[in-house]
Motif scaffolding. Structure first.
Motif, PDB file in Angstrom:
ATOM      1  N   GLN A   1       4.776  47.994  40.146  1.00  0.00           N
ATOM      2  CA  GLN A   1       4.857  49.092  41.379  1.00  0.00           C
ATOM      3  C   GLN A   1       5.716  48.456  42.347  1.00  0.00           C
ATOM      4  O   GLN A   1       5.070  47.419  42.926  1.00  0.00           O
ATOM      5  CB  GLN A   1       3.530  49.957  41.470  1.00  0.00           C
ATOM      6  CG  GLN A   1       3.937  51.037  42.400  1.00  0.00           C
ATOM      7  CD  GLN A   1       4.721  52.117  41.596  1.00  0.00           C
ATOM      8  OE1 GLN A   1       4.741  52.244  40.411  1.00  0.00           O
ATOM      9  NE2 GLN A   1       4.995  53.225  42.610  1.00  0.00           N
ATOM     10  N   VAL A   2       6.651  49.006  42.746  1.00  0.00           N
ATOM     11  CA  VAL A   2       7.418  48.524  44.189  1.00  0.00           C
ATOM     12  C   VAL A   2       6.999  49.479  45.210  1.00  0.00           C
ATOM     13  O   VAL A   2       6.911  50.474  45.132  1.00  0.00           O
ATOM     14  CB  VAL A   2       8.846  48.618  43.949  1.00  0.00           C
ATOM     15  CG1 VAL A   2       9.486  48.071  45.173  1.00  0.00           C
ATOM     16  CG2 VAL A   2       9.315  47.559  42.796  1.00  0.00           C
ATOM     17  N   GLN A   3       6.346  48.690  46.251  1.00  0.00           N
ATOM     18  CA  GLN A   3       6.052  49.501  47.578  1.00  0.00           C
ATOM     19  C   GLN A   3       7.174  48.995  48.591  1.00  0.00           C
ATOM     20  O   GLN A   3       7.472  47.739  48.917  1.00  0.00           O
ATOM     21  CB  GLN A   3       4.721  49.021  47.932  1.00  0.00           C
ATOM     22  CG  GLN A   3       3.754  49.615  47.222  1.00  0.00           C
ATOM     23  CD  GLN A   3       2.213  49.481  47.440  1.00  0.00           C
ATOM     24  OE1 GLN A   3       1.954  48.442  48.216  1.00  0.00           O
ATOM     25  NE2 GLN A   3       1.376  50.463  47.259  1.00  0.00           N
ATOM     26  N   LEU A   4       7.602  50.029  49.333  1.00  0.00           N
ATOM     27  CA  LEU A   4       8.560  49.619  50.545  1.00  0.00           C
ATOM     28  C   LEU A   4       8.027  50.288  51.675  1.00  0.00           C
ATOM     29  O   LEU A   4       7.406  51.571  51.834  1.00  0.00           O
ATOM     30  CB  LEU A   4       9.883  50.472  50.060  1.00  0.00           C
ATOM     31  CG  LEU A   4      10.353  50.266  48.893  1.00  0.00           C
ATOM     32  CD1 LEU A   4      11.541  51.259  48.582  1.00  0.00           C
ATOM     33  CD2 LEU A   4      11.206  48.818  48.671  1.00  0.00           C
ATOM     34  N   SER A  25       7.771  45.089  48.226  1.00  0.00           N
ATOM     35  CA  SER A  25       6.438  44.368  47.706  1.00  0.00           C
ATOM     36  C   SER A  25       6.527  43.364  46.586  1.00  0.00           C
ATOM     37  O   SER A  25       5.777  42.471  46.283  1.00  0.00           O
ATOM     38  CB  SER A  25       5.518  45.103  47.455  1.00  0.00           C
ATOM     39  OG  SER A  25       6.112  46.188  46.522  1.00  0.00           O
ATOM     40  N   VAL A  26       7.655  43.409  46.085  1.00  0.00           N
ATOM     41  CA  VAL A  26       8.309  42.497  45.123  1.00  0.00           C
ATOM     42  C   VAL A  26       9.646  41.798  45.276  1.00  0.00           C
ATOM     43  O   VAL A  26      10.337  42.142  46.296  1.00  0.00           O
ATOM     44  CB  VAL A  26       8.274  43.040  43.804  1.00  0.00           C
ATOM     45  CG1 VAL A  26       6.956  44.017  43.399  1.00  0.00           C
ATOM     46  CG2 VAL A  26       9.424  44.345  44.015  1.00  0.00           C
ATOM     47  N   SER A  27       9.854  40.739  44.648  1.00  0.00           N
ATOM     48  CA  SER A  27      11.113  40.035  45.059  1.00  0.00           C
ATOM     49  C   SER A  27      12.243  40.795  44.419  1.00  0.00           C
ATOM     50  O   SER A  27      12.172  41.567  43.328  1.00  0.00           O
ATOM     51  CB  SER A  27      10.835  38.849  43.975  1.00  0.00           C
ATOM     52  OG  SER A  27      12.100  38.093  44.140  1.00  0.00           O
ATOM     53  N   ILE A  28      13.084  40.723  45.286  1.00  0.00           N
ATOM     54  CA  ILE A  28      14.407  41.719  45.143  1.00  0.00           C
ATOM     55  C   ILE A  28      15.582  40.850  44.987  1.00  0.00           C
ATOM     56  O   ILE A  28      16.670  41.174  45.118  1.00  0.00           O
ATOM     57  CB  ILE A  28      14.692  42.836  46.310  1.00  0.00           C
ATOM     58  CG1 ILE A  28      14.932  42.380  47.581  1.00  0.00           C
ATOM     59  CG2 ILE A  28      13.619  43.950  46.173  1.00  0.00           C
ATOM     60  CD1 ILE A  28      15.318  43.104  48.419  1.00  0.00           C
ATOM     61  N   PHE A  29      15.346  39.533  44.859  1.00  0.00           N
ATOM     62  CA  PHE A  29      16.162  38.527  44.689  1.00  0.00           C
ATOM     63  C   PHE A  29      17.370  38.593  43.663  1.00  0.00           C
ATOM     64  O   PHE A  29      17.106  39.060  42.507  1.00  0.00           O
ATOM     65  CB  PHE A  29      15.627  37.172  44.597  1.00  0.00           C
ATOM     66  CG  PHE A  29      16.815  36.066  44.170  1.00  0.00           C
ATOM     67  CD1 PHE A  29      17.463  35.586  45.558  1.00  0.00           C
ATOM     68  CD2 PHE A  29      16.963  35.307  43.265  1.00  0.00           C
ATOM     69  CE1 PHE A  29      18.429  34.590  45.351  1.00  0.00           C
ATOM     70  CE2 PHE A  29      17.960  34.409  43.074  1.00  0.00           C
ATOM     71  CZ  PHE A  29      18.574  33.810  44.285  1.00  0.00           C
ATOM     72  N   SER A  30      18.664  38.967  44.050  1.00  0.00           N
ATOM     73  CA  SER A  30      19.719  39.096  43.139  1.00  0.00           C
ATOM     74  C   SER A  30      19.552  40.129  42.097  1.00  0.00           C
ATOM     75  O   SER A  30      19.942  40.164  41.052  1.00  0.00           O
ATOM     76  CB  SER A  30      20.049  37.672  42.271  1.00  0.00           C
ATOM     77  OG  SER A  30      20.317  36.879  43.292  1.00  0.00           O
ATOM     78  N   SER A  31      18.811  41.204  42.289  1.00  0.00           N
ATOM     79  CA  SER A  31      18.537  42.286  41.399  1.00  0.00           C
ATOM     80  C   SER A  31      18.268  43.577  42.327  1.00  0.00           C
ATOM     81  O   SER A  31      17.673  43.604  43.145  1.00  0.00           O
ATOM     82  CB  SER A  31      17.197  42.038  40.751  1.00  0.00           C
ATOM     83  OG  SER A  31      16.172  41.959  41.355  1.00  0.00           O
ATOM     84  N   GLY A  32      18.688  44.722  41.471  1.00  0.00           N
ATOM     85  CA  GLY A  32      18.610  46.050  42.222  1.00  0.00           C
ATOM     86  C   GLY A  32      19.448  46.353  43.414  1.00  0.00           C
ATOM     87  O   GLY A  32      20.094  45.434  43.709  1.00  0.00           O
ATOM     88  N   THR A  33      19.318  47.548  43.641  1.00  0.00           N
ATOM     89  CA  THR A  33      20.009  48.119  44.754  1.00  0.00           C
ATOM     90  C   THR A  33      19.142  48.630  45.796  1.00  0.00           C
ATOM     91  O   THR A  33      17.937  49.172  45.368  1.00  0.00           O
ATOM     92  CB  THR A  33      21.025  49.123  44.282  1.00  0.00           C
ATOM     93  OG1 THR A  33      21.917  48.637  43.563  1.00  0.00           O
ATOM     94  CG2 THR A  33      21.749  49.935  45.375  1.00  0.00           C
ATOM     95  N   MET A  34      19.402  48.435  46.952  1.00  0.00           N
ATOM     96  CA  MET A  34      18.544  48.737  48.207  1.00  0.00           C
ATOM     97  C   MET A  34      19.714  49.809  48.786  1.00  0.00           C
ATOM     98  O   MET A  34      20.948  49.596  49.037  1.00  0.00           O
ATOM     99  CB  MET A  34      18.223  47.756  49.359  1.00  0.00           C
ATOM    100  CG  MET A  34      17.596  46.536  48.587  1.00  0.00           C
ATOM    101  SD  MET A  34      15.993  47.196  48.232  1.00  0.00           S
ATOM    102  CE  MET A  34      15.136  47.378  49.597  1.00  0.00           C
ATOM    103  N   ALA A  35      19.045  51.014  49.382  1.00  0.00           N
ATOM    104  CA  ALA A  35      19.690  52.106  50.059  1.00  0.00           C
ATOM    105  C   ALA A  35      18.982  52.567  50.912  1.00  0.00           C
ATOM    106  O   ALA A  35      17.662  52.542  51.109  1.00  0.00           O
ATOM    107  CB  ALA A  35      20.111  53.160  49.111  1.00  0.00           C
ATOM    108  N   TRP A  36      19.577  53.255  51.861  1.00  0.00           N
ATOM    109  CA  TRP A  36      19.124  54.019  53.052  1.00  0.00           C
ATOM    110  C   TRP A  36      19.541  55.487  53.092  1.00  0.00           C
ATOM    111  O   TRP A  36      20.874  55.832  52.678  1.00  0.00           O
ATOM    112  CB  TRP A  36      19.466  53.635  54.574  1.00  0.00           C
ATOM    113  CG  TRP A  36      18.885  52.214  54.717  1.00  0.00           C
ATOM    114  CD1 TRP A  36      19.220  50.961  54.565  1.00  0.00           C
ATOM    115  CD2 TRP A  36      17.653  52.126  55.376  1.00  0.00           C
ATOM    116  NE1 TRP A  36      18.316  50.033  54.927  1.00  0.00           N
ATOM    117  CE2 TRP A  36      17.171  50.684  55.417  1.00  0.00           C
ATOM    118  CE3 TRP A  36      16.537  52.833  55.795  1.00  0.00           C
ATOM    119  CZ2 TRP A  36      16.240  50.203  55.956  1.00  0.00           C
ATOM    120  CZ3 TRP A  36      15.227  52.362  56.418  1.00  0.00           C
ATOM    121  CH2 TRP A  36      15.054  51.061  56.408  1.00  0.00           C
TER     122      TRP A  36
END
Length: 116
Positions: A1-4, A25-36
């Motif tokens: 589970q990812v917590q932001l 809460s987890v590594s986002i290194f070189s993976s996934g997309t962050m958005a606002w």
């Protein structure tokens, strides 16, 4: 589970700047997309910007120029710099993480209020 967890919101005068942060809460290194996204009072939640693991960015047309999204994979964090703030930027700003399986996780939001 990812917590932001978002932070950096507050009360600012028109013309000012803010830098919002989103800590994952987890590594986002070189993976996934962050958005606002943001949601103003009485309005639908709207897309602001996103940044892929490659660093590629996309902005909503109305957000180009004053908004800058960035990420620091080493810190598991994403940021949104907002310059020349306007009254209409008043909203709750939410961070979103979309993983490689397109699962989405939302933060609780941080309030930005632009007022003189």
């Amino acid at each position: 589970q990812v917590q932001l967890v978002e932070s950096g919101g507050g009360l600012v005068q028109p013309g000012g700047s803010l830098r919002l942060s989103c800590a994952a809460s987890v590594s986002i290194f070189s993976s996934g997309t962050m958005a606002w996204y943001r949601q103003a009072p009485g309005k639908e939640r709207e897309f602001v910007a996103q940044i892929a693991g490659t660093g590629t960015t996309i902005y909503a047309d109305s957000m180009k120029g004053r908004f800058t999204i960035s990420r620091d994979n080493a810190k598991n964090a994403a940021y949104l710099q907002i310059d020349s703030l306007k009254f209409e930027d008043t909203a709750v700003y939410y961070c979103l993480y979309r993983d490689l399986s397109s699962r989405e996780y939302w933060g609780q939001g941080t309030q930005v209020t632009v007022s003189s």
